[in-house]
Write a protein that holds these residues in place. Structure first.
Motif, PDB file in Angstrom:
ATOM      1  N   GLU A 129       0.807  -1.216   0.000  1.00 15.64           N
ATOM      2  CA  GLU A 129       0.000   0.000   0.000  1.00 15.64           C
ATOM      3  C   GLU A 129       0.843   1.270   0.000  1.00 15.64           C
ATOM      4  O   GLU A 129       0.337   2.349  -0.320  1.00 15.64           O
ATOM      5  CB  GLU A 129      -0.942   0.024   1.211  1.00 15.64           C
ATOM      6  N   TYR A 139      -4.621   0.576   2.146  1.00 13.25           N
ATOM      7  CA  TYR A 139      -5.134  -0.760   2.482  1.00 13.25           C
ATOM      8  C   TYR A 139      -6.352  -0.664   3.386  1.00 13.25           C
ATOM      9  O   TYR A 139      -7.289  -1.462   3.264  1.00 13.25           O
ATOM     10  CB  TYR A 139      -4.022  -1.557   3.158  1.00 13.25           C
ATOM     11  N   ASP A 167      -8.842  -2.942   0.322  1.00 17.01           N
ATOM     12  CA  ASP A 167      -7.681  -3.827   0.207  1.00 17.01           C
ATOM     13  C   ASP A 167      -7.636  -4.616  -1.088  1.00 17.01           C
ATOM     14  O   ASP A 167      -6.643  -5.266  -1.385  1.00 17.01           O
ATOM     15  CB  ASP A 167      -7.638  -4.788   1.401  1.00 17.01           C
ATOM     16  N   ASP A 207      -0.734  -4.896   3.417  1.00 14.66           N
ATOM     17  CA  ASP A 207      -0.737  -3.898   4.495  1.00 14.66           C
ATOM     18  C   ASP A 207       0.687  -3.606   4.959  1.00 14.66           C
ATOM     19  O   ASP A 207       1.514  -4.508   5.098  1.00 14.66           O
ATOM     20  CB  ASP A 207      -1.567  -4.414   5.674  1.00 14.66           C
TER      21      ASP A 207
END
Length: 622
Positions: free
Chosen positions: A150, A207, A211, A239
């Protein structure tokens, strides 16, 4: 008829006509007679020409998408002979050609039908034209998955789709685009190059916000009747620990609420009420405030603390701690939630406000933390009685004072707040004097200021001392009280001067006869005085110019002179100790009064001895 050397060539005469007939007329003359004869010569074809292809190399284009059995025009070989000698068959030289007779890929074979058949060959070049019969194909298949951190920078390459189309030219020229089912958010965050098919990151992703993204990618060629293929690209975000924990505090009472209110509010707070104060990472803390009564027992609930972290896994696991004072502690409740409870008894008068700090830290690597100030204010309860500044007040009052005269001020302090600390004063009821009068008829007290005033004019001779009972009450419910006493001591006005009674004064003077033979130190007289005042105002001091005797005594201090010059005087005075220092003086004279000396040594001298005629002298003596 003779055929010349050039011979006959049917093909030159009639080309491809089925019949070749040469017609002419013959005229014969005989004896001047003639005869016209019509002659027709039919030239019979022989196989004297081999088939001939128009070109040695015959090009042919056939679309690969042509249907089986489809005929394509072809320039056939030419044979000038006719009928059976003419062109009879055309066949392919390659027996295993994928084409039938009408279609040849390399060459055809032409043969006539003469007794000695003649043949000719030509190379047939068949060019198979590409048809748009293939769709683009994704090497990843119909579904492709890619993982992206992310925190990946904008421009990062996610996937090179590279769909291939084996067709040629525009039929194999592929362009890429997002399909209609790709959401607008995904179109904003991801970029698809229409020529190369490279999928890159066009904007920052989060995220915690989303996601997973599903992208519908379409690849299409540019041929006539374009063909297309689709691929679903699933982008899964990985993440990273990019979010600090959040802290939400639900105080059980707002600042300024009554002290008794926090505890009923606890049930509502624990039942799902929204936090009155929360913060995210980097927020400067305007902190939450709880109000707790100082009478709260240990383990009393103060606030509900909720922690959260939008990250996942260890990045989202939060631990929380409370710092600042041992009077409070953090008690785990359930996942991510804690209770702030009292760990000791509270005393607002000792500490009225506690500045605490909540620290939430995740378990990421490296960990992120959020620091949150938190204030607990202690609500006041009426737990302190008023306390006088002195247990006993000593007050002096002059007699003959005017009614309403100020006497003194008493004061009491109460450290409680508001009405709990508001003090009022009153005098305790009591009986005063021999007659048993109420104390309120002598002294009054202001309930607000604590000022004491006389209700009447005092007379020391009637009342020398007054004992007052004082009480201070606060405004709590029920009120608390404190007590003290005040002793009111009367002081005389010194309104009466002392009165000399011995020796007895006549017109402020007294005549004292002394023996002419009095010895030194002999007592001349003893003074006595009285004062109708009380206390200090009645305490007397006898003054004399000189004397070694006791106060109030006059004694002979010098030897007498045989021939005294005249009468001598001694000035005596009685002085009290009052403020006015009233005195009464008297001149002690052995003869008629003479002016008293203004000062100096006071000496009493006896009278001269009598003359020899003692009887006469005695009679003359006073």
């Amino acid at each position: 008829m003779i055929i010349r050397d050039a011979g006959l060539d049917r093909e030159r005469l009639r080309s491809q006509a089925p019949q070749c007939v040469l017609a002419f007329h013959v005229v014969s003359f005989f004896q001047e007679q003639f005869r016209l004869v019509h002659v027709e010569v039919s030239v019979r074809d022989i196989s004297d020409h081999a088939p001939r292809s128009p070109r040695a190399q015959i090009p042919l284009e056939v679309s690969e998408g042509a249907a089986v059995g489809m005929r394509t025009p072809l320039e056939v070989p030419v044979d000038w002979d006719v009928d059976a000698n003419g062109l009879q068959t055309v066949c392919l030289a390659e027996p295993h050609s994928p084409f039938r007779v009408e279609l040849q890929t390399r060459a055809d074979c032409a043969q006539d039908g003469g007794q000695l058949p003649r043949s000719a060959t030509a190379a047939l070049s068949v060019r198979v034209l590409d048809a748009n019969d293939h769709s683009p194909a994704f090497p990843q298949g119909a579904v492709a998955e890619v993982e992206l951190a992310e925190d990946a920078p904008v421009g990062s390459l996610l996937l090179d789709l590279d769909a291939a189309d084996p067709d040629e030219g525009p039929n194999g020229d592929v362009v890429f685009a997002f399909g209609a089912r790709t959401p607008p958010e995904a179109r904003r965050l991801f970029r698809l190059d229409p020529r190369s098919g490279r999928l890159t990151l066009a904007g920052p992703v989060d995220y915690e916000r989303q996601d997973t993204y599903e992208l519908d990618v379409r690849a299409q060629d540019r041929g006539p009747g374009p063909r297309a293929a689709t691929c679903k690209v699933i982008v899964r975000l990985r993440d990273v620990n990019d979010n600090a924990p959040d802290i939400s505090i639900t105080p059980l009472a707002a600042p300024g609420a009554p002290a008794a209110s926090p505890f009923p509010a606890a049930a509502a707070a624990l039942g799902g009420a929204e936090a009155t104060s929360s913060t995210g990472p980097g927020t400067p803390e305007a902190g939450a405030v709880s109000l707790v009564p100082e009478g709260a027992a240990r383990e009393s609930l103060v606030a509900l603390v909720s922690t959260s972290d939008r990250d996942s896994g260890a990045n989202g696991q939060v631990r929380c701690a409370l710092y600042g004072h041992e009077h409070f502690r953090l008690q785990p409740a359930y996942a991510g939630s804690y209770l702030v409870v009292t760990a000791a008894s509270l005393d607002r008068e000792r500490i009225s406000e506690y500045n605490l700090t909540l620290v939430a830290e995740d378990r990421g690597a490296p960990p992120l933390r959020t620091v949150r100030p938190y204030t607990v204010r202690v609500g006041d309860e009426n737990d302190n009685a008023p306390l006088f500044t002195r247990p006993v007040y000593e007050v002096s009052a002059r007699e003959n004072n005017p009614p309403g005269a100020y006497l003194a001020t008493v004061a009491a302090r109460d450290p409680d707040l508001g009405r709990n600390g508001q003090v009022t004063y009153r005098l305790l009821q009591a009986e005063v004097g021999r007659a048993g009068g109420a104390v309120a008829t002598y002294v009054s007290g202001d309930p607000v200021t604590g000022w004491l005033h006389a209700q009447r004019s005092f007379n020391l001779e009637e009342l020398a001392r007054l004992q007052l009972g004082l009480e201070a009450l606060d405004g709590g419910s029920p009120p608390l009280r404190g007590r003290a006493t005040a002793g009111l001591q009367m002081q005389g006005q010194d309104e009466r001067a002392p009165r000399l009674v011995t020796p007895r004064l006549v017109d402020a003077s007294a005549l004292l006869p002394l023996p002419w033979d009095a010895s030194l130190g002999s007592l001349a007289t003893r003074q006595q005085a009285r004062d109708a005042d009380k206390g200090l105002d009645a305490q007397l001091t006898h003054l004399r110019l000189r004397g070694d005797g006791s106060p109030g005594e006059l004694s002979l201090q010098l030897r007498r002179s045989p021939q005294p010059a005249g009468p001598l005087t001694a000035v005596v005075a009685a002085l009290d100790e009052g403020r006015l220092a009233l005195r009464r003086s008297g001149a002690v004279l052995p003869a008629p009064a003479l002016p008293a000396p203004s000062g100096g040594q006071m000496v009493l001298v006896p009278l001269p001895a009598p003359p020899p005629n003692r009887e006469g002298a005695r009679r003359a003596a006073p």
